[in-house]
Design an enzyme around this catalytic site. Sequence first.
Site, PDB file in Angstrom:
ATOM      1  N   LYS A  22       0.848  -1.198   0.010  1.00 34.66           N
ATOM      2  CA  LYS A  22      -0.054   0.018   0.211  1.00 34.66           C
ATOM      3  C   LYS A  22       0.960   1.419   0.203  1.00 34.66           C
ATOM      4  CE  LYS A  22      -1.629   1.503   4.114  1.00 34.66           C
ATOM      5  NZ  LYS A  22      -1.402   3.029   4.352  1.00 34.66           N
ATOM      6  N   ASN A  23       1.833   1.302   0.853  1.00 33.72           N
ATOM      7  CA  ASN A  23       2.648   2.466   1.009  1.00 33.72           C
ATOM      8  C   ASN A  23       3.287   2.813  -0.240  1.00 33.72           C
ATOM      9  OD1 ASN A  23       1.378   2.972   3.377  1.00 33.72           O
ATOM     10  ND2 ASN A  23       3.111   2.595   4.761  1.00 33.72           N
ATOM     11  N   CYS A 118      -4.387  13.463  12.972  1.00 29.79           N
ATOM     12  CA  CYS A 118      -4.583  12.248  12.681  1.00 29.79           C
ATOM     13  C   CYS A 118      -4.913  11.231  13.855  1.00 29.79           C
ATOM     14  CB  CYS A 118      -3.349  11.781  11.721  1.00 29.79           C
ATOM     15  SG  CYS A 118      -3.152   9.745  11.581  1.00 29.79           S
ATOM     16  N   ARG A 123       1.352  14.504  13.530  1.00 33.45           N
ATOM     17  CA  ARG A 123       1.752  14.321  12.234  1.00 33.45           C
ATOM     18  C   ARG A 123       1.856  15.356  11.204  1.00 33.45           C
ATOM     19  NH1 ARG A 123      -0.544   8.589  10.186  1.00 33.45           N
ATOM     20  NH2 ARG A 123       1.389   8.547   9.014  1.00 33.45           N
ATOM     21  N   ASP A 308       4.751   0.337  12.109  1.00 41.75           N
ATOM     22  CA  ASP A 308       3.354  -0.281  11.402  1.00 41.75           C
ATOM     23  C   ASP A 308       3.096  -2.058  11.752  1.00 41.75           C
ATOM     24  OD1 ASP A 308       2.867   2.014  10.464  1.00 41.75           O
ATOM     25  OD2 ASP A 308       3.292   1.442   8.276  1.00 41.75           O
ATOM     26  N   ARG A 400      -8.866  -0.110   4.554  1.00 46.02           N
ATOM     27  CA  ARG A 400      -7.489   0.963   4.028  1.00 46.02           C
ATOM     28  C   ARG A 400      -6.310   0.021   3.678  1.00 46.02           C
ATOM     29  NH1 ARG A 400      -6.297   5.913   7.665  1.00 46.02           N
ATOM     30  NH2 ARG A 400      -4.886   5.948   5.969  1.00 46.02           N
TER      31      ARG A 400
HETATM   32  C1  UD1 Z   1       4.710   6.625   6.558  1.00 42.01           C
HETATM   33  C2  UD1 Z   1       3.966   5.407   6.116  1.00 42.01           C
HETATM   34  C3  UD1 Z   1       3.326   4.972   7.430  1.00 42.01           C
HETATM   35  C4  UD1 Z   1       4.276   4.882   8.560  1.00 42.01           C
HETATM   36  C5  UD1 Z   1       5.293   5.748   8.518  1.00 42.01           C
HETATM   37  C6  UD1 Z   1       6.604   5.545   9.455  1.00 42.01           C
HETATM   38  C7  UD1 Z   1       2.742   5.943   4.001  1.00 42.01           C
HETATM   39  C8  UD1 Z   1       1.728   6.111   3.308  1.00 42.01           C
HETATM   40  N1  UD1 Z   1       2.709   6.041   5.297  1.00 42.01           N
HETATM   41  O1  UD1 Z   1       4.146   7.699   7.015  1.00 42.01           O
HETATM   42  O2  UD1 Z   1       2.392   3.962   7.260  1.00 42.01           O
HETATM   43  O3  UD1 Z   1       3.598   4.387   9.836  1.00 42.01           O
HETATM   44  O4  UD1 Z   1       5.712   6.082   7.239  1.00 42.01           O
HETATM   45  O5  UD1 Z   1       7.141   4.280   9.000  1.00 42.01           O
HETATM   46  O6  UD1 Z   1       4.048   5.689   3.606  1.00 42.01           O
HETATM   47  N2  UD1 Z   1       6.856  14.323  10.964  1.00 42.01           N
HETATM   48  C9  UD1 Z   1       7.114  15.564  11.075  1.00 42.01           C
HETATM   49  N3  UD1 Z   1       7.034  16.536  10.075  1.00 42.01           N
HETATM   50  C10 UD1 Z   1       6.752  16.110   8.642  1.00 42.01           C
HETATM   51  C11 UD1 Z   1       6.811  14.686   8.706  1.00 42.01           C
HETATM   52  C12 UD1 Z   1       6.675  13.818   9.625  1.00 42.01           C
HETATM   53  O7  UD1 Z   1       6.973  15.897  12.312  1.00 42.01           O
HETATM   54  O8  UD1 Z   1       6.594  17.028   7.998  1.00 42.01           O
HETATM   55  C13 UD1 Z   1       6.889  13.055  11.955  1.00 42.01           C
HETATM   56  C14 UD1 Z   1       5.900  12.340  12.088  1.00 42.01           C
HETATM   57  O9  UD1 Z   1       4.693  13.125  13.040  1.00 42.01           O
HETATM   58  C15 UD1 Z   1       6.135  10.990  12.848  1.00 42.01           C
HETATM   59  C16 UD1 Z   1       7.645  10.956  12.158  1.00 42.01           C
HETATM   60  O10 UD1 Z   1       8.006  12.269  11.598  1.00 42.01           O
HETATM   61  O11 UD1 Z   1       6.363  11.170  13.905  1.00 42.01           O
HETATM   62  C17 UD1 Z   1       7.848   9.976  11.005  1.00 42.01           C
HETATM   63  O12 UD1 Z   1       6.982  10.266   9.875  1.00 42.01           O
HETATM   64  P1  UD1 Z   1       7.227   9.668   8.518  1.00 42.01           P
HETATM   65  O13 UD1 Z   1       8.129   8.898   8.431  1.00 42.01           O
HETATM   66  O14 UD1 Z   1       7.033  11.173   7.618  1.00 42.01           O
HETATM   67  O15 UD1 Z   1       5.607   9.026   8.172  1.00 42.01           O
HETATM   68  P2  UD1 Z   1       4.626   9.089   6.948  1.00 42.01           P
HETATM   69  O16 UD1 Z   1       5.251   9.417   5.690  1.00 42.01           O
HETATM   70  O17 UD1 Z   1       3.456  10.220   7.120  1.00 42.01           O
END
Ligand code: UD1
Length: 422
Positions: A22-23, A118, A123, A308, A400
């Site tokens: 999915k991701n 979320c 996030r 995850d 999802r």
């Molecule tokens: C992706 C995955 C999700 C997985 C996560 C971590 C997808 C669609 N989703 O989510 O299933 O749980 O990686 O492996 O691929 N953060 C910030 N600022 C930002 C971006 C992130 O503070 O601009 C923080 C987030 O709140 C979190 C951490 O960074 O605490 C890691 O998040 P991130 O790796 O960005 O996760 P996603 O890409 O949203």
Amino acid sequence: MDKIVVTGNGPLQGTIPIAGAKNACLTLMPATLLSEEPLTLTNAPRLSDIRTMTQLLQSLGCEVTSLQDGQVIAMSSHDITSHTAHYDIVRKMRASILVLGPMLARLGQAVVSLPGGCAIGARPVDLHLRALEALGAEMDLREGYVHATAPGGLKGGVIEFPFVSVGATENALMAATLAKGTTVIRNAAREPEIVDLAVCLRKMGARIEGEGTSTITIEGVDRLQGATHPVVTDRIELGTYMLAPAICGGEVECLGGRIDLVGAFCEKLHEAGVDVVETERGLKVRRRGDAIRAVDVTTEPFPGFPTDLQAQMMALLCTADGVSVLEEKIFENRFMHAPELVRMGARIDVHGGTATVTGVKTLKGAPVMATDLRASVSLILAGLAAEGETVVSRVYHLDRGYEHVVRKLSGVGAKIERVRDE
Ligand code: UD1
């Protein structure tokens, strides 16, 4: 709304096919925006998140056609008619922010709604915005939307992430493929989904080096071409189904599974008393003895233990021999499954980002509620091993991220059915 009813009934036996990730698919789909030529994805999973991304791309003017019962997604972004990703769609799925980088790179402008809160923590998307600013984009936040512009086009630059973000790395990587000059991404995410994206972008003509390491270098090109790409195996679906025989006993082969996708997870399974063997077709999983041993788990960016899989691992550890400590380092507030597991007889204490699980002999079936995608499947896993009947409601979370969950688990002998809520 549907419910899933699970009845604990002993060892499982057989094979479970693992779908495309999915991701990975959710970042490969927006990559279509980078090129005028068609991009076709094979081995795509059939999930509601994929349908949401389809709607989002269609709202921008992309042609998206689902073929072979959804396993093939044919896309063309020849005529992009809008550069606005509206709140109606973005609020359903955070990954919608992944259209920002590609749209900005191809069109020089993009307007994307902020995803909002979320269930598993705040996030924010600040890292996505900072990364694109490092490539010369200008960002303006108005009325809940990010208005991004790059009038003269994006320019290569150095992006240094303060901490690892999967999504921000993906946005930066896609945007940099069409930026003028060289971009270096430091402290990049190393997840297999990033590698898959880089492989696909390279087929489209992008010049990328270093994916899978923490430094990725991208040499911008003028245009990208079309390509066909198979989506990498879903390591989270894989890990989830590997836990089924670990929890219930028996032996299950997960077709398409690979150790390199779930290395840290396999180490923890081994410590807990579960054998994983690589076969020609995938990974065969079998519990070594009667008891599962307690293990401590800390979630980390890849190649560490994935956040995850934390909820599903907790379901296993609920009936382990001894005390396990689970530390959640990626997201705050990601233990919402714990109170539901406690309703099934588990002993779990949560303090901040740490959950202490004291193993009990057996879990007992109960009505429980899914709170997010991974939490919902952890309750199903727990139900497989519990005495009596577990009824999981709010299963739209499950849809999802897991296709045919009932078919896949009943195929290895689990007693599970989906029923319509009256
Ligand atoms: C992706 C995955 C999700 C997985 C996560 C971590 C997808 C669609 N989703 O989510 O299933 O749980 O990686 O492996 O691929 N953060 C910030 N600022 C930002 C971006 C992130 O503070 O601009 C923080 C987030 O709140 C979190 C951490 O960074 O605490 C890691 O998040 P991130 O790796 O960005 O996760 P996603 O890409 O949203």
